[in-house]
Motif scaffolding. Sequence first.
Motif, mmCIF file in Angstrom:
data_model
loop_
_atom_site.group_PDB
_atom_site.id
_atom_site.type_symbol
_atom_site.label_atom_id
_atom_site.label_comp_id
_atom_site.label_asym_id
_atom_site.label_seq_id
_atom_site.Cartn_x
_atom_site.Cartn_y
_atom_site.Cartn_z
ATOM 1 N N ASN A 35 40.054 45.702 50.308
ATOM 2 C CA ASN A 35 39.694 47.036 50.790
ATOM 3 C C ASN A 35 38.193 47.203 51.021
ATOM 4 O OD1 ASN A 35 42.160 48.985 50.851
ATOM 5 N ND2 ASN A 35 42.423 47.770 48.974
ATOM 6 N N TYR A 36 37.440 46.128 50.836
ATOM 7 C CA TYR A 36 35.995 46.203 51.102
ATOM 8 C C TYR A 36 35.761 46.475 52.588
ATOM 9 C CZ TYR A 36 31.070 44.944 51.438
ATOM 10 O OH TYR A 36 29.718 44.969 51.681
ATOM 11 N N GLY A 37 34.899 47.443 52.867
ATOM 12 C CA GLY A 37 34.615 47.815 54.245
ATOM 13 C C GLY A 37 35.625 48.760 54.839
ATOM 14 N N VAL A 38 36.702 49.024 54.110
ATOM 15 C CA VAL A 38 37.760 49.936 54.566
ATOM 16 C C VAL A 38 37.786 51.190 53.697
ATOM 17 C CG1 VAL A 38 40.242 50.211 54.936
ATOM 18 C CG2 VAL A 38 39.133 48.012 55.429
ATOM 19 N N ASP A 39 37.764 50.979 52.399
ATOM 20 C CA ASP A 39 37.799 52.063 51.426
ATOM 21 C C ASP A 39 36.392 52.283 50.878
ATOM 22 O OD1 ASP A 39 39.512 53.755 49.349
ATOM 23 O OD2 ASP A 39 38.070 52.563 48.204
ATOM 24 N N SER A 40 35.925 53.518 50.864
ATOM 25 C CA SER A 40 34.542 53.803 50.458
ATOM 26 C C SER A 40 34.288 53.478 48.997
ATOM 27 C CB SER A 40 34.194 55.259 50.743
ATOM 28 O OG SER A 40 35.054 56.137 50.029
ATOM 29 N N LEU A 41 35.276 53.740 48.133
ATOM 30 C CA LEU A 41 35.103 53.448 46.715
ATOM 31 C C LEU A 41 34.932 51.948 46.487
ATOM 32 C CD1 LEU A 41 35.098 54.289 43.724
ATOM 33 C CD2 LEU A 41 37.606 54.157 43.775
ATOM 34 N N CYS A 42 35.828 51.159 47.061
ATOM 35 C CA CYS A 42 35.737 49.706 46.900
ATOM 36 C C CYS A 42 34.431 49.164 47.473
ATOM 37 C CB CYS A 42 36.923 49.032 47.585
ATOM 38 S SG CYS A 42 38.518 49.388 46.815
ATOM 39 N N THR A 43 34.025 49.689 48.604
ATOM 40 C CA THR A 43 32.801 49.212 49.242
ATOM 41 C C THR A 43 31.581 49.526 48.387
ATOM 42 O OG1 THR A 43 33.826 49.553 51.409
ATOM 43 C CG2 THR A 43 31.433 49.307 51.355
ATOM 44 N N ARG A 44 31.522 50.741 47.862
ATOM 45 C CA ARG A 44 30.392 51.106 46.991
ATOM 46 C C ARG A 44 30.352 50.239 45.746
ATOM 47 N NH1 ARG A 44 29.588 56.784 44.820
ATOM 48 N NH2 ARG A 44 27.753 55.685 44.003
ATOM 49 N N VAL A 45 31.504 50.045 45.131
ATOM 50 C CA VAL A 45 31.540 49.247 43.901
ATOM 51 C C VAL A 45 31.031 47.828 44.173
ATOM 52 C CG1 VAL A 45 33.065 48.164 42.212
ATOM 53 C CG2 VAL A 45 33.337 50.586 42.757
ATOM 54 N N LEU A 46 31.502 47.197 45.213
ATOM 55 C CA LEU A 46 31.098 45.816 45.484
ATOM 56 C C LEU A 46 29.667 45.717 45.983
ATOM 57 C CD1 LEU A 46 34.356 44.348 47.043
ATOM 58 C CD2 LEU A 46 33.412 43.907 44.781
ATOM 59 N N ASP A 47 29.142 46.756 46.603
ATOM 60 C CA ASP A 47 27.755 46.729 47.062
ATOM 61 C C ASP A 47 26.760 47.072 45.962
ATOM 62 O OD1 ASP A 47 28.353 45.987 49.641
ATOM 63 O OD2 ASP A 47 28.227 48.013 50.477
ATOM 64 N N GLU A 48 27.180 47.864 44.975
ATOM 65 C CA GLU A 48 26.239 48.402 43.996
ATOM 66 C C GLU A 48 26.473 47.932 42.571
ATOM 67 O OE1 GLU A 48 26.376 52.641 44.392
ATOM 68 O OE2 GLU A 48 26.084 52.585 46.568
ATOM 69 N N ARG A 49 27.591 47.288 42.302
ATOM 70 C CA ARG A 49 27.919 46.857 40.946
ATOM 71 C C ARG A 49 28.376 45.400 40.954
ATOM 72 N NH1 ARG A 49 25.695 50.960 40.564
ATOM 73 N NH2 ARG A 49 26.276 52.873 39.456
ATOM 74 N N THR A 50 28.433 44.824 39.760
ATOM 75 C CA THR A 50 29.067 43.523 39.558
ATOM 76 C C THR A 50 30.239 43.724 38.608
ATOM 77 O OG1 THR A 50 26.995 42.317 39.871
ATOM 78 C CG2 THR A 50 28.760 41.177 38.692
ATOM 79 N N LEU A 51 31.372 43.159 38.965
ATOM 80 C CA LEU A 51 32.531 43.188 38.077
ATOM 81 C C LEU A 51 32.871 41.768 37.651
ATOM 82 C CD1 LEU A 51 32.845 46.085 39.347
ATOM 83 C CD2 LEU A 51 35.300 45.783 39.009
ATOM 84 N N TYR A 52 33.161 41.612 36.369
ATOM 85 C CA TYR A 52 33.670 40.353 35.835
ATOM 86 C C TYR A 52 35.093 40.636 35.352
ATOM 87 C CZ TYR A 52 28.614 39.499 35.562
ATOM 88 O OH TYR A 52 27.271 39.379 35.853
ATOM 89 N N VAL A 53 36.056 39.939 35.913
ATOM 90 C CA VAL A 53 37.455 40.203 35.562
ATOM 91 C C VAL A 53 38.090 38.927 35.018
ATOM 92 C CG1 VAL A 53 39.686 41.046 36.344
ATOM 93 C CG2 VAL A 53 37.583 41.926 37.409
ATOM 94 N N MET A 54 38.534 38.994 33.762
ATOM 95 C CA MET A 54 39.254 37.903 33.112
ATOM 96 C C MET A 54 40.716 38.343 32.990
ATOM 97 S SD MET A 54 38.694 36.171 29.318
ATOM 98 C CE MET A 54 37.137 35.385 29.695
ATOM 99 N N PRO A 55 41.570 37.931 33.914
ATOM 100 C CA PRO A 55 42.933 38.475 33.926
ATOM 101 C C PRO A 55 43.766 38.145 32.699
ATOM 102 C CG PRO A 55 42.389 37.458 36.029
ATOM 103 C CD PRO A 55 41.323 37.060 35.062
ATOM 104 N N ARG A 56 43.565 36.956 32.133
ATOM 105 C CA ARG A 56 44.451 36.544 31.041
ATOM 106 C C ARG A 56 43.673 35.741 30.014
ATOM 107 N NH1 ARG A 56 49.731 34.192 33.186
ATOM 108 N NH2 ARG A 56 50.231 36.423 33.266
ATOM 109 N N ILE A 57 43.652 36.248 28.785
ATOM 110 C CA ILE A 57 42.998 35.532 27.682
ATOM 111 C C ILE A 57 43.980 34.568 27.024
ATOM 112 C CG2 ILE A 57 41.908 35.805 25.422
ATOM 113 C CD1 ILE A 57 40.873 38.502 26.374
ATOM 114 N N THR A 58 45.194 35.029 26.771
ATOM 115 C CA THR A 58 46.190 34.205 26.074
ATOM 116 C C THR A 58 46.926 33.312 27.080
ATOM 117 O OG1 THR A 58 47.793 35.994 26.279
ATOM 118 C CG2 THR A 58 46.555 35.859 24.217
ATOM 119 N N VAL A 59 46.185 32.422 27.688
ATOM 120 C CA VAL A 59 46.788 31.596 28.747
ATOM 121 C C VAL A 59 47.887 30.681 28.211
ATOM 122 C CG1 VAL A 59 44.864 31.692 30.366
ATOM 123 C CG2 VAL A 59 44.817 30.014 28.510
ATOM 124 N N ASP A 60 47.763 30.227 26.985
ATOM 125 C CA ASP A 60 48.815 29.386 26.400
ATOM 126 C C ASP A 60 50.002 30.224 25.944
ATOM 127 O OD1 ASP A 60 47.088 27.291 26.821
ATOM 128 O OD2 ASP A 60 46.483 27.099 24.722
#
Length: 543
Positions: free
Chosen positions: A90-115
Amino acid sequence: MSKIDFTRFHTYAELTTHLNELALAHPDLCSLHSAGTSPAGRELWVMELGSNKGTIRSKRPAYFIKGNHHAGEVTGCAASLYTIWYLLTNYGVDSLCTRVLDERTLYVMPRITVDGSEVYLTSPKSLRSSPSSWPEAQLQDGMYFDDVDNNGHILQMRLRHPMGDWKVSERDLRLMARRAPDELIGEFYFIYPEAMIKNYDGYEVKMPRPLWSIDYNRNYPTNWKPDHRQHGAGDYPFSQPEIKAVADWFIQHPNIGGSMSYHTTGGVILRPMCTAEDSKVPKSDLQLYKVIGEMGTEETGYPVVNVYRDFTYNPERPEVGSYLEWVYEALGVMGFEIELWDMPKRAGIEKRGFRANAEKTDKEREEDGLKLLAWNDRELGGEGFVNWRPFTHPQLGEVEIGGWLPKTVRQNIPPHLIEEEIKGNCIFTLRHALALPEMRITTVTIEQQDTATHLVSLGVVNASYLPTNVTEMALKIRVAKPVTAELILPEGMQVVGCKLKQELGHLPGFAQRKVEWAVKGYGEVTVRVSGEKAGQAERIIDL
């Protein structure tokens, strides 16, 4: 790439494929990293998200999202993966997503208990976090969960017995109700998990502790207690390599100011404190948590509660050593945990806190059970509950096996409802990320003082809601570093009567400051304002 299928939960191999495909499809918006490896050698993936515009990602305000502290809570991984996909597509399409990716950094770890999650997703077994034997090396005598009828699910067993404390409800034959104190005649049952019994003597059915008892969300150092006080805590804080990897990532990325940890179930947003009432939370933090939490309620419909007051079974022995305690009380980061999925609410059951639920009468519990079954029939076509059916147990003899599907109804969202449930949670985290402090330069003015000296005045602002220290707790525990403004001068230039780098203290949300330097000499000068959790901004001027 095609849209990820969010009507199912994904194995480790599938998750890895999705993350790699997203990273390849959007190289200007994200990069995939490994924070470490599990005991079985699986990578602990972290997706770093942010556009290439403006400040580099490591110098922006950052937000950390993670799922699956607990192996069976795979909805948390789905919410994390959905957030990555939603932002990138949604980058470049949705204003919220665009602002977040232009102005912030997100680190996303989807799964800790991989085993652990791999065991959960590829077998009938359930477990808390890790498929490693702890604290006992061997299975103890008594019941151990097993798919004894080989139907792919571990459900419940009911055993007819005159001393049983359960009976079949008169209002729905699927529902078990408590036997009344004066009921001496009738058909009664014991209810057990679907299981086999180690060293069964034909009489006593013991319920030992599970072989896989480690709890990753009790392995953090803040308020940590050993196993005799806090079950699942591990031998010492950060003893589990996956939890140590989470901690290392945090310490290596000091720009993280906000965090979300996903769990199931309950349909509730959790905030500090975990071991005390709100009176122990700094007043300014409590207000900030309430304001940010209101955004969460707007997006999800979930209430925001104090963990100790509303999500603790026993106030005399609160659960300790959790991620939420660590990020807030030890790092000063504004963290939330969300318990995704609220099956009782869907069924029209009034929401109560843990303690209030524990005090429900048997009659109230029966009424709740009837509402759940009615919802199952109405919304799931009856597929969420497996009707009781006879089975000859090799140790107990004639029993009946049935009950709720544990993995895709009770513990996690029914697959066709996943995206509906997690989208609002995704939006909440993005809004929270935008509330993080952000330092900007508003004005730069230059006044010539004499033939070789200029007065450089810099106007700066915290252009967002949260203060640059993020929380009062960060100040209290002395981990909040002050905002600084500095000049970077070429050789031959110097400042007069002041320091190149000046500390501005901390700025509340939307607050401004002015800083000045007397600069002697001529050349290209960089002016920079920085906050550890508020990002960095700079301009180049010619003197």
